[in-house]
Design a protein around this motif. Sequence first.
Motif, PDB file in Angstrom:
ATOM      1  N   ILE A  45      19.389  -3.192  52.637  1.00  0.00           N
ATOM      2  CA  ILE A  45      18.305  -2.323  53.103  1.00  0.00           C
ATOM      3  C   ILE A  45      18.781  -1.485  54.291  1.00  0.00           C
ATOM      4  CG2 ILE A  45      15.999  -2.263  54.108  1.00  0.00           C
ATOM      5  CD1 ILE A  45      15.406  -4.878  52.598  1.00  0.00           C
ATOM      6  N   GLN A  46      19.467  -2.111  55.228  1.00  0.00           N
ATOM      7  CA  GLN A  46      19.899  -1.403  56.435  1.00  0.00           C
ATOM      8  C   GLN A  46      20.955  -0.354  56.135  1.00  0.00           C
ATOM      9  OE1 GLN A  46      18.715  -1.242  59.334  1.00  0.00           O
ATOM     10  NE2 GLN A  46      17.714  -3.160  59.915  1.00  0.00           N
ATOM     11  N   GLY A  47      21.894  -0.656  55.272  1.00  0.00           N
ATOM     12  CA  GLY A  47      22.913   0.318  54.911  1.00  0.00           C
ATOM     13  C   GLY A  47      23.864   0.633  56.049  1.00  0.00           C
ATOM     14  N   THR A  48      24.666   1.655  55.866  1.00  0.00           N
ATOM     15  CA  THR A  48      25.721   1.997  56.813  1.00  0.00           C
ATOM     16  C   THR A  48      25.438   3.266  57.606  1.00  0.00           C
ATOM     17  OG1 THR A  48      26.907   3.170  55.077  1.00  0.00           O
ATOM     18  CG2 THR A  48      27.513   0.858  55.439  1.00  0.00           C
ATOM     19  N   THR A  49      24.212   3.807  57.478  1.00  0.00           N
ATOM     20  CA  THR A  49      23.777   4.909  58.328  1.00  0.00           C
ATOM     21  C   THR A  49      22.461   4.483  58.976  1.00  0.00           C
ATOM     22  OG1 THR A  49      22.415   6.073  56.691  1.00  0.00           O
ATOM     23  CG2 THR A  49      24.787   6.555  56.697  1.00  0.00           C
ATOM     24  N   GLN A  58      10.169  -0.022  46.973  1.00  0.00           N
ATOM     25  CA  GLN A  58       9.674  -1.382  47.037  1.00  0.00           C
ATOM     26  C   GLN A  58      10.846  -2.357  46.875  1.00  0.00           C
ATOM     27  OE1 GLN A  58       6.507  -2.580  47.483  1.00  0.00           O
ATOM     28  NE2 GLN A  58       5.636  -0.527  47.715  1.00  0.00           N
ATOM     29  N   VAL A  59      10.798  -3.438  47.638  1.00  0.00           N
ATOM     30  CA  VAL A  59      11.766  -4.519  47.475  1.00  0.00           C
ATOM     31  C   VAL A  59      10.988  -5.820  47.318  1.00  0.00           C
ATOM     32  CG1 VAL A  59      13.656  -3.429  48.724  1.00  0.00           C
ATOM     33  CG2 VAL A  59      11.954  -4.767  49.975  1.00  0.00           C
ATOM     34  N   ALA A  60      11.645  -6.809  46.728  1.00  0.00           N
ATOM     35  CA  ALA A  60      10.961  -8.084  46.498  1.00  0.00           C
ATOM     36  C   ALA A  60      11.888  -9.235  46.851  1.00  0.00           C
ATOM     37  CB  ALA A  60      10.516  -8.208  45.041  1.00  0.00           C
ATOM     38  N   ASP A  61      11.255 -10.281  47.404  1.00  0.00           N
ATOM     39  CA  ASP A  61      11.928 -11.552  47.682  1.00  0.00           C
ATOM     40  C   ASP A  61      13.171 -11.368  48.539  1.00  0.00           C
ATOM     41  OD1 ASP A  61       9.984 -12.825  46.224  1.00  0.00           O
ATOM     42  OD2 ASP A  61      11.175 -12.899  44.381  1.00  0.00           O
ATOM     43  N   VAL A  62      13.042 -10.543  49.584  1.00  0.00           N
ATOM     44  CA  VAL A  62      14.138 -10.394  50.546  1.00  0.00           C
ATOM     45  C   VAL A  62      14.103 -11.608  51.470  1.00  0.00           C
ATOM     46  CG1 VAL A  62      15.156  -8.961  52.338  1.00  0.00           C
ATOM     47  CG2 VAL A  62      13.956  -7.892  50.409  1.00  0.00           C
ATOM     48  N   VAL A 110      11.806 -17.305  55.023  1.00  0.00           N
ATOM     49  CA  VAL A 110      10.781 -16.551  54.312  1.00  0.00           C
ATOM     50  C   VAL A 110      11.412 -15.673  53.236  1.00  0.00           C
ATOM     51  CG1 VAL A 110       9.208 -16.526  56.291  1.00  0.00           C
ATOM     52  CG2 VAL A 110      10.860 -14.664  56.008  1.00  0.00           C
ATOM     53  N   LYS A 111      10.579 -15.290  52.307  1.00  0.00           N
ATOM     54  CA  LYS A 111      10.899 -14.238  51.361  1.00  0.00           C
ATOM     55  C   LYS A 111       9.827 -13.176  51.499  1.00  0.00           C
ATOM     56  CE  LYS A 111      13.663 -16.741  47.965  1.00  0.00           C
ATOM     57  NZ  LYS A 111      13.854 -17.061  46.520  1.00  0.00           N
ATOM     58  N   VAL A 112      10.263 -11.948  51.586  1.00  0.00           N
ATOM     59  CA  VAL A 112       9.345 -10.841  51.868  1.00  0.00           C
ATOM     60  C   VAL A 112       9.471  -9.786  50.784  1.00  0.00           C
ATOM     61  CG1 VAL A 112       8.750  -9.000  53.483  1.00  0.00           C
ATOM     62  CG2 VAL A 112       9.442 -11.238  54.353  1.00  0.00           C
ATOM     63  N   SER A 113       8.334  -9.368  50.268  1.00  0.00           N
ATOM     64  CA  SER A 113       8.265  -8.233  49.362  1.00  0.00           C
ATOM     65  C   SER A 113       7.444  -7.140  50.035  1.00  0.00           C
ATOM     66  CB  SER A 113       7.610  -8.631  48.036  1.00  0.00           C
ATOM     67  OG  SER A 113       8.333  -9.667  47.416  1.00  0.00           O
ATOM     68  N   GLY A 114       7.851  -5.901  49.887  1.00  0.00           N
ATOM     69  CA  GLY A 114       7.102  -4.825  50.533  1.00  0.00           C
ATOM     70  C   GLY A 114       7.809  -3.497  50.402  1.00  0.00           C
ATOM     71  N   LEU A 115       7.375  -2.554  51.229  1.00  0.00           N
ATOM     72  CA  LEU A 115       7.842  -1.179  51.171  1.00  0.00           C
ATOM     73  C   LEU A 115       8.833  -0.919  52.294  1.00  0.00           C
ATOM     74  CD1 LEU A 115       7.538   1.713  49.927  1.00  0.00           C
ATOM     75  CD2 LEU A 115       5.734   2.085  51.643  1.00  0.00           C
ATOM     76  N   VAL A 116      10.031  -0.487  51.950  1.00  0.00           N
ATOM     77  CA  VAL A 116      11.027  -0.117  52.957  1.00  0.00           C
ATOM     78  C   VAL A 116      10.672   1.256  53.513  1.00  0.00           C
ATOM     79  CG1 VAL A 116      13.458   0.422  53.361  1.00  0.00           C
ATOM     80  CG2 VAL A 116      12.830  -1.475  51.849  1.00  0.00           C
ATOM     81  N   GLY A 117      10.719   1.364  54.832  1.00  0.00           N
ATOM     82  CA  GLY A 117      10.412   2.647  55.456  1.00  0.00           C
ATOM     83  C   GLY A 117      11.181   2.833  56.746  1.00  0.00           C
ATOM     84  N   ILE A 134      10.124  -3.187  56.881  1.00  0.00           N
ATOM     85  CA  ILE A 134       9.385  -3.476  55.651  1.00  0.00           C
ATOM     86  C   ILE A 134       7.915  -3.538  56.023  1.00  0.00           C
ATOM     87  CG2 ILE A 134       9.014  -5.092  53.752  1.00  0.00           C
ATOM     88  CD1 ILE A 134      11.864  -6.094  54.150  1.00  0.00           C
ATOM     89  N   SER A 135       7.091  -2.744  55.363  1.00  0.00           N
ATOM     90  CA  SER A 135       5.660  -2.723  55.642  1.00  0.00           C
ATOM     91  C   SER A 135       4.884  -3.178  54.411  1.00  0.00           C
ATOM     92  CB  SER A 135       5.223  -1.326  56.081  1.00  0.00           C
ATOM     93  OG  SER A 135       5.422  -0.395  55.039  1.00  0.00           O
ATOM     94  N   LYS A 136       3.579  -3.353  54.625  1.00  0.00           N
ATOM     95  CA  LYS A 136       2.681  -3.843  53.567  1.00  0.00           C
ATOM     96  C   LYS A 136       3.289  -5.083  52.883  1.00  0.00           C
ATOM     97  CE  LYS A 136       0.931   0.829  52.753  1.00  0.00           C
ATOM     98  NZ  LYS A 136       0.733   1.941  51.791  1.00  0.00           N
ATOM     99  N   PRO A 137       3.674  -6.061  53.709  1.00  0.00           N
ATOM    100  CA  PRO A 137       4.464  -7.157  53.153  1.00  0.00           C
ATOM    101  C   PRO A 137       3.625  -8.242  52.483  1.00  0.00           C
ATOM    102  CG  PRO A 137       4.149  -7.500  55.483  1.00  0.00           C
ATOM    103  CD  PRO A 137       3.475  -6.190  55.159  1.00  0.00           C
ATOM    104  N   VAL A 138       4.222  -8.860  51.497  1.00  0.00           N
ATOM    105  CA  VAL A 138       3.759 -10.136  50.960  1.00  0.00           C
ATOM    106  C   VAL A 138       4.816 -11.152  51.379  1.00  0.00           C
ATOM    107  CG1 VAL A 138       3.240 -11.478  48.905  1.00  0.00           C
ATOM    108  CG2 VAL A 138       2.588  -9.055  49.014  1.00  0.00           C
ATOM    109  N   VAL A 139       4.397 -12.134  52.171  1.00  0.00           N
ATOM    110  CA  VAL A 139       5.339 -13.060  52.805  1.00  0.00           C
ATOM    111  C   VAL A 139       5.144 -14.460  52.244  1.00  0.00           C
ATOM    112  CG1 VAL A 139       6.149 -14.011  55.002  1.00  0.00           C
ATOM    113  CG2 VAL A 139       5.276 -11.656  54.911  1.00  0.00           C
ATOM    114  N   THR A 140       6.224 -15.055  51.821  1.00  0.00           N
ATOM    115  CA  THR A 140       6.217 -16.445  51.350  1.00  0.00           C
ATOM    116  C   THR A 140       7.098 -17.275  52.273  1.00  0.00           C
ATOM    117  OG1 THR A 140       5.970 -15.726  49.064  1.00  0.00           O
ATOM    118  CG2 THR A 140       6.732 -17.994  49.429  1.00  0.00           C
ATOM    119  N   VAL A 141       6.512 -18.335  52.839  1.00  0.00           N
ATOM    120  CA  VAL A 141       7.296 -19.247  53.680  1.00  0.00           C
ATOM    121  C   VAL A 141       7.919 -20.302  52.777  1.00  0.00           C
ATOM    122  CG1 VAL A 141       7.242 -20.913  55.567  1.00  0.00           C
ATOM    123  CG2 VAL A 141       5.833 -18.828  55.691  1.00  0.00           C
ATOM    124  N   VAL A 142       9.230 -20.349  52.770  1.00  0.00           N
ATOM    125  CA  VAL A 142       9.964 -21.286  51.920  1.00  0.00           C
ATOM    126  C   VAL A 142      10.137 -22.624  52.616  1.00  0.00           C
ATOM    127  CG1 VAL A 142      12.143 -21.680  50.696  1.00  0.00           C
ATOM    128  CG2 VAL A 142      11.159 -19.380  50.787  1.00  0.00           C
TER     129      VAL A 142
END
Length: 614
Positions: A45-49, A58-62, A110-117, A134-142
């Motif tokens: 997600i962070q990348g090199t720039t 959207q990303v899931a289960d990060v 945690v695993k987080v699904s949401g919108l990268v911005g 990551i916004s509008k997250p769905v968060v799962t505590v593992v």
Amino acid sequence: MRSSHPRSAAVSALVATALATGLLAGTADAAEGSASADPIHIHDIQGTTRISPLNGKQVADVAGIVTGVRTYGSRGFWMQDPDADDNDATSEGIFVFTGSAPTVAVGDAVKVSGLVGEYVPGGVSSGNQSVTQISKPVVTVVSSGNAVPEATAINEYNVPAEYAPAGDPAAAHSINGLPLEPSRYALDFYESLEGMNVKIGTSRVVGATDPYSEMWVTVKGWENTAKRGGTLYGSYESQNTGRLQIQQLAPVAQQPFPVANVGDKLTGTTEGPLDFNQFGGYTLVARTLGTVKAGTLAPEKTKPQAANELAVATYNVENLDPSDPQEKFDNLAKAVVANLASPDILALEEIQDDNGAKNDGTVSAEETIKKFTAAIVAAGGPAYEWRTINPENNKDGGEPGGNIRQVFLFNPARVSFTDRAAGDSVTATGVTQVNGGKAALTHSPGRIDPANPAWADSRKPLAGEFVFKGKTVFVIANHFGSKGGDEGLTSIHQPPVRSSEAKRLLQAQAVNGFVKQLLAADKNANVLAVGDINDFEFSATAQALEDGGALYSAIKSLPKAERYSYVYQGNAQVLDQILTSPAVKNFTYDSVHINAEFSAQNSDHDPQVLRFRP
């Protein structure tokens, strides 16, 4: 280099395939008969720039471990992947914006699904860098109670000496699209750690605790050290790479933030996520905060003027009006008497009208000045007289309704004021000759060229004619346009856009032109241009004031380590100046440090004093 766990080329190829097809979720399947997409990691997600390659997707289960939880302001939490890649340019941490108080705790896996911005603190027009989140997250505590990933140290050995790369000319000099080079540039180094758990060791405080529970430290104790412990901003190329803002995760109501002055030490380990915010750029938001060890810094006192020396001072008293507590008046008055040794002439900036910021058309400041001069007498000082010109309502900038202006105070036992057809807010004073070739003002006090567009919505210079031991001295009290609207040193544009300089340049040219008129009438005229110039001694503004040798910025007579009147984001810098005409020789100059370095301030500016024999 951070600890690394490189992935195989085959796995990387799968990630590339998943990105290309838009299958960003670890649980999503590709088309029928293909393999599952590789899980998306934080470094992907962070990348090199500075801009995420997944921005707007959207990303899931990060997956990550929670390293910090913020329940105030921009609410959310930071998480970090303990399995780093082998690329120092990619951060392993990220902020998850929840909007409301997060329900996770430090140490949760945690695993987080949401919108990268990319969130830009202060808005895009600010020029600030963005925070990948990551916004509008769905968060799962593992699981809970996990060890937080080891903090990456920030210290004098790994922060590069070069501040920032030059921006891309093809992209308005933005650095957003440039590959990060964390071993070469300080801003790239900090960006490569955005959102990660970081730590600093014992560090010197270079910006005092402010009302917002923030302080500034430097991890480079030797970098451009000011005489009294700060870090000097002595040129546009001296950004001071070791500076870092410190906040804390705990709300102040639960854990008071320590009070620190410049030169104190923040001892021990300070550890937490590295954030980026609107008011300071890269900020260590401490989960564990070190302990402040107080130094010995004390407010300075200038030397009293000799009997045959004229002492002229300038002091920005920060929006003083009668509604301020009597304590502020008393403290400012004590400073005039005890720290400034009761100068003969004192030019004040930011004297507000008689009801302060109440926007009702009031422009007189007589009650403000009477209250201040009475406080000076009560503090054991002289009974100063004053001269000023009331501005037009809401035409001089500053706080709406406040009508700030410059004011001359003078000690009638030591110096006299020459009143000449006192001007008004819209009438320009001029230069004439009297007594066989001596320069004089047509209006004293008078304003310099108030109709000039350079002074639109800004304070007009106040000129006055004084006499000390039979010698005429001209003093011009200034308060140039502010730096509001300029981009910060951490801007995406490198070099940053300093749009406010254009107006100050015109203002400086106007004052310089007026001084040249005085010198044309009398080349030996004693002229002092004083005040809050709102610009550095090395700036184009200062150069325009000095043009043609008409004036000299006297603060440059001090050793470099003593040239400052203000501390901003941990940089000790010059904003307040006294400039002298060629006839003002053999002077002594003092930037009297009583405010800028201290958490307890009566103003955010340090006053300036010049003593000479006309």
